[in-house]
Enzyme design. Structure first.
Site, short mmCIF file in Angstrom:
data_model
loop_
_atom_site.label_atom_id
_atom_site.label_comp_id
_atom_site.label_asym_id
_atom_site.label_seq_id
_atom_site.Cartn_x
_atom_site.Cartn_y
_atom_site.Cartn_z
CG ASP A 460 -2.15 0.93 0.97
OD1 ASP A 460 -2.08 1.79 0.07
OD2 ASP A 460 -3.18 0.79 1.68
C1 BGC Z 1 -5.05 3.23 0.12
C2 BGC Z 1 -5.14 2.25 -1.01
C3 BGC Z 1 -5.01 2.98 -2.31
C4 BGC Z 1 -3.68 3.73 -2.32
C5 BGC Z 1 -3.42 4.48 -3.61
C6 BGC Z 1 -3.83 4.11 0.02
O1 BGC Z 1 -3.91 5.14 0.94
O2 BGC Z 1 -5.04 2.55 1.34
O3 BGC Z 1 -6.36 1.57 -0.94
O4 BGC Z 1 -5.10 2.09 -3.37
O5 BGC Z 1 -3.69 4.65 -1.25
O6 BGC Z 1 -4.22 5.59 -3.72
#
Ligand code: BGC
Length: 965
Positions: A460
């Site tokens: 993530d």
């Molecule tokens: C989130 C993810 C997301 C990523 C990219 C993160 O803060 O937890 O679900 O895909 O950001 O935007």
């Protein structure tokens, strides 16, 4: 190991006997893998001989597949028909069979010999054997072997790292990046086992059950359950072959570049892998509801509304159409579906997922991924794992036991792997004190080994915590920098240095790059894949924003799912459907358009007007947003209804007088939540409480005090407490409308007016009191860096808890009304005849209550997921109008198994004309009749009697019977 041999191992390109042999080889594989080729061939011959004997044995017990006369399996399961007990069978050594004939022909002589000698072909091996205390960097073919204990940095990295000299088995790696404030050390034990880049599926393809296919042509939807198990191993093979060829041409730096993002906001998408040689790299883009930060894209219903349909076909179509939009915009990797489990009712991101039940979530994830990837985009199953609240999400450790993790939180990921998911995203939190993206247990041991995940694990955004995360199984660093915009990286030059000094074996880097490239080829993205046509970070970039319209007619499925996912909870006095009311008032700001427009709040981080989504990265920009009032006005004109409205939520007196002497008062209310980086109305992602927003309870009561036909419509991210008014007799209707995306108004109008006869079911429980949920957010930071989130409830949250402790819910999981009525008759539960001779012993041992052996991919093995029990019953629409019923199968595990009283294990969406009767068939695989044995590290059928109920909710059972296993 040469690739060809590897491919043969992966169950195709070899004849059935060879495949049989390989399927039996799991405990022996590490031995075979280290042998020279000649030795391997003779080992193979021995295994073939075993296979022959198995066939012979099969024949001896009257189950010869070639005879065409396959008797049905006895009620007590396949193991019960064996002439000897399987405990004895499993004790004999494999080595004693090497002199058996090497042909697959069954003869009477061999049959007798085998039966008498109680040959074991399936040692109940469990844990992967540590290979040795080998040095880091030891390589075995495409496998890698690591061992030892490492000391790594915690989060964030130290400003001036003193050194990693405490690392016991390697020299001090150069460390040249990092800015941060805090030194945190973690000591890590790394696994000592070898595994290949992808699992060895057991079971020979037996069309139509195991369809060998490509992710671009997934098997058709099967609403009855998994009666088709796709076999993607040939497609993975071909993809890995090409990936290896490509990776072989790369320098170390280039391999690192395949694995490290180009940093936050340094590319066109939210995540980017840069160009490497002729390969254009990858665009990774949110979200689970559509393409984020673009235009001319559709905003699909959120996961929670989609799950509420309990309709696999609808879920698949949504996946397909969403996938087509990502591809149409040039996105390689769509960052969804999201399938966290709604453990805490207030958790901010629950609406992105598919509810609280692992079976429902798994099925929804499975169909979504098959659909998305069928359109050519790589899906990313997220967030792995135990990420169940927003507060302190990067500093919270989920303390979760192995059984709970396997039976609830990991389960949807197992289904995702079976759907061929190209990618999995590890989460921000820690699991049992180790960060999810550094977690050897969850990434290497569970996801890659046990589930046999062949794709790649990406972090993530900012969830990576060290360079050595590579050794825990992380394959891709997203967005590549340590913290977003820090311009420093754990990988990049650091990874190169760690590989060059031998701290991280080259084979691991090869494996990382190969998994990423294989996923790219697996989806055929080298064949005319569109270029990225937008700039996620700059809408005014006229060079890159091509404004390509990818919407097609996708609004139709949005509207349909919006209607199908709306749950009718209360309907008295024939209040609904509306029947050309003479006059009507629409009350509540949720009925109208927000003052700032549909996209007025970045990432939907505000609640003003109709609520079509929660907030955060799980959103997309609306092309338009139909409010309820927009849609209702159209009907009012058609019906000649006199229509007024009142949107001042806090002026309850005004609302009450607007409702006076009006035939119907519709009150629209909502409840919002989202991702923790945005705070809305004091809610830091997670909801502060479970009350409806904007003074809703008072508003509803005020209206109901003046109008005895008050119908409430709630657009809600999850459950809310409604007990202050739900029993008020003047409140004649309640529809739980979820977060349905851009067609919100049309979808709810379809239900209100009866154009769609409601069939939605709650994917969570609505309690009478917040306290009844028993599992809460942990908000406290007592000053320590890492807070602990004990999952002491184990398997018992939401309906499993309410059932276990006899807590009466307001509306139970699975509940939902219809405008018609249904009757259930004639339940028949039987065991399905088994034709999978390859896995005969695995099935027999399972039937005997033994734990399945832990091998690579053992939790996603075909035999475990093939249809095993068939549930059949008749369903009739006994009312006057057509409608869809959602029959649900709840299994009651044996006493003493430690399972909750009832568990959802099957469902269907059955459309019936008035009076029509259909026979419904639903199948259940062994996997869903198993518990996770922590000691044995495998699935097992608990001893005792199983029963099941067929019902219209988790508490309204209409038919019940025993499961003859
Ligand atoms: C989130 C993810 C997301 C990523 C990219 C993160 O803060 O937890 O679900 O895909 O950001 O935007």
């Amino acid at each position: 190991m040469p690739r060809g041999e590897e491919r043969c191992k992966k169950s195709h390109g070899c004849d059935r006997a060879t495949r049989t042999a390989w399927s039996l080889q799991a405990p022996i594989s590490s031995v075979v893998a280290t042998m020279k080729l000649s030795a391997r061939l003779s080992a193979l011959a021995a295994l073939l001989a075993v296979a022959a004997r198995v066939e012979a044995l099969v024949s001896s017990v009257g189950l010869n597949a070639t005879s065409g006369a396959v008797p049905s399996v006895s009620p007590s399961g396949i193991g019960a028909s064996l002439p000897f007990n399987s405990t004895a069978a499993s004790s004999a050594p494999v080595s004693g069979v090497s002199s058996a004939p090497a042909s697959g022909t069954s003869t009477a002589a061999t049959t007798t010999a085998i039966a008498n000698s109680t040959v074991s072909v399936l040692p109940t091996a469990s844990t992967p054997t540590p290979t040795s205390t080998a040095d880091v960097g030891e390589i075995s073919g495409v496998s890698y072997i690591v061992s030892g204990t490492y000391t790594i940095y915690g989060d964030p990295v130290p400003t001036n790292p003193p050194s990693v000299a405490t690392s016991p088995t390697s020299g001090e790696p150069p460390y040249n990046s990092g800015s941060g404030t805090e030194v945190g050390w973690q000591t890590w034990s790394l696994s000592s086992y070898a595994f290949t880049s992808y699992a060895l599926p057991s079971g020979a393809p037996q069309p139509p059950l195991f369809v060998e296919t490509s992710p671009l042509s997934p098997p058709a939807v099967d609403n009855a359950g998994s009666s088709i198990v796709p076999d993607f191993s040939a497609a993975w093979d071909a993809a890995f072959y090409r990936a290896e060829q490509f990776v072989n041409t790369l320098t170390v730096e280039q391999k690192v570049n395949v694995s490290t993002g180009v940093f936050w906001e340094q590319g066109l998408c939210v995540g980017n892998i840069g160009q490497v040689g002729d390969w254009p790299g990858l665009c990774l883009q949110d979200s689970p509801v559509g393409v984020r930060y673009t235009d001319y894209n559709t905003v699909f219903p959120a996961g929670i509304s989609t799950a509420a349909t309990f309709n696999r076909t609808a879920i698949r179509i949504r996946g397909e159409q969403m996938g087509a939009e990502f591809k149409g915009k040039g996105v390689n990797v769509a960052l969804g579906p999201m399938m966290n489990m709604g453990r805490v009712a207030q958790a901010g991101r629950n609406w992105e997922g598919f509810g609280v039940d692992p079976f429902l979530t798994g099925e929804a994830a499975y169909e979504t991924i098959l659909g998305m990837q069928g359109s050519g985009v790589q899906a990313c199953a997220k967030h792995f794992v135990d990420y169940e609240q927003e507060h302190m999400r990067t500093q919270a450790s989920a303390e979760v036991d192995d059984r709970t993790n396997h039976e609830i939180y990991v389960k949807p990921f197992a289904r995702s792997v079976m759907a061929g998911a190209a990618s999995v995203m590890c989460s921000y939190n820690l699991i049992n004190d180790t960060y999810a993206c550094e977690n050897d247990r969850t990434l290497n041991q569970i996801l890659k080994y046990e589930l046999g995940f062949p794709g790649y694990i990406q972090s993530d955004w900012g969830a990576q915590m060290s360079t050595l995360s590579a050794m825990a199984g992380l394959d891709m660093s997203m967005p590549g920098d340590i913290t977003l915009g820090s311009n420093t990286s754990y990988w990049g030059a650091n990874l190169t240095a760690f590989v060059e000094n031998g701290t991280i074996p080259m084979s691991r880097l090869d494996d990382m790059a190969t998994r990423i490239m294989a996923s790219y080829y697996f989806l055929g993205q080298d064949q005319n894949y569109p270029n990225v046509s937008f700039n996620a970070f700059n809408y005014y970039d006229t060079v890159h924003n091509k404004h390509i319209d990818v919407e097609a007619d996708h609004y139709k499925i949005v509207r349909e799912i919006g209607a199908q996912g709306a749950v009718l909870l209360k309907n008295t006095n024939g209040a609904l459907p509306l029947n050309k009311p003479r006059n009507m008032v629409v009350i509540g700001s949720d009925a109208g358009n927000g003052a700032m427009g549909a996209n007025g709040y970045t990432d939907r981080g505000g609640d003003d007007g109709i609520l079509g989504l929660g907030w955060g990265s799980g959103t997309a920009n609306y092309p338009y947003l139909v409010s309820p009032m927009d849609a209702i006005q159209v009907r009012a004109r058609q019906d000649g209804t006199s229509l007024t409205n009142w949107y001042y939520d806090w002026d309850t007196e005004g609302a009450a007088s607007a409702a006076l002497q009006i035939d119907v008062a519709l009150v629209f209310v909502n409840s919002d939540s989202g991702e923790g980086y945005i705070t809305v109305d004091g809610n830091e992602g997670d909801r502060n409480n479970l009350t409806l927003w904007h003074n809703a309870d008072n508003l509803i009561q005020a209206v109901a005090s003046q109008n005895n036909n008050t119908i409430v419509i709630a657009h809600s991210v999850g459950p809310s407490i409604i007990d202050s008014w739900i029993e008020n007799p003047n409140i004649t209707g309640l529809i739980w409308a979820g977060v349905p995306g851009q067609e919100a108004g049309n979808a709810i109008a379809d239900v209100l007016y009866g154009d769609y006869n409601p069939s939605g079911r709650l994917p969570y429980t609505i309690a009478k009191r917040l306290e009844d949920y028993g599992v809460f957010l942990i908000l406290d930071n007592d000053g320590s860096d890492i807070i602990s989130i004990p999952y002491t409830e184990g398997l018992f949250y939401d309906y499993r808890r309410f059932d276990q402790y006899n807590i009466t819910p307001r509306y139970e999981f699975g509940f939902g009304l219809s405008y018609t009525t249904f009757e259930y008759y004639n339940l028949d539960v039987s065991v399905i005849p088994q034709y999978d001779w390859t896995d005969y012993w695995l099935m027999a041992n399972w039937a005997a209550g033994e734990t399945t052996p832990l091998t690579e991919g053992s939790s996603t093995a075909f035999w475990l997921h093939a249809p095993f029990v068939q549930v059949q019953f008749q369903l009739q629409n006994t009312g006057a109008i057509a409608g869809t019923e959602i029959p649900q199968i709840y299994v009651h595990f044996p006493e003493g198994s430690g399972e909750p009283p009832s568990l959802l294990k099957g469902f269907d969406a059955v459309y019936l004309e008035p009076g029509e009767l259909k026979v419904v068939t639903i199948t259940i695989p062994r996997y869903e009749l198993s518990i996770w044995d922590v000691v044995g590290q495998g699935w097992k059928k608990p001893s005792g009697a199983f029963s099941l109920s067929v019902g219209t909710s988790s508490r309204d059972f209409r038919l019940s019977g025993y499961i003859p296993i």
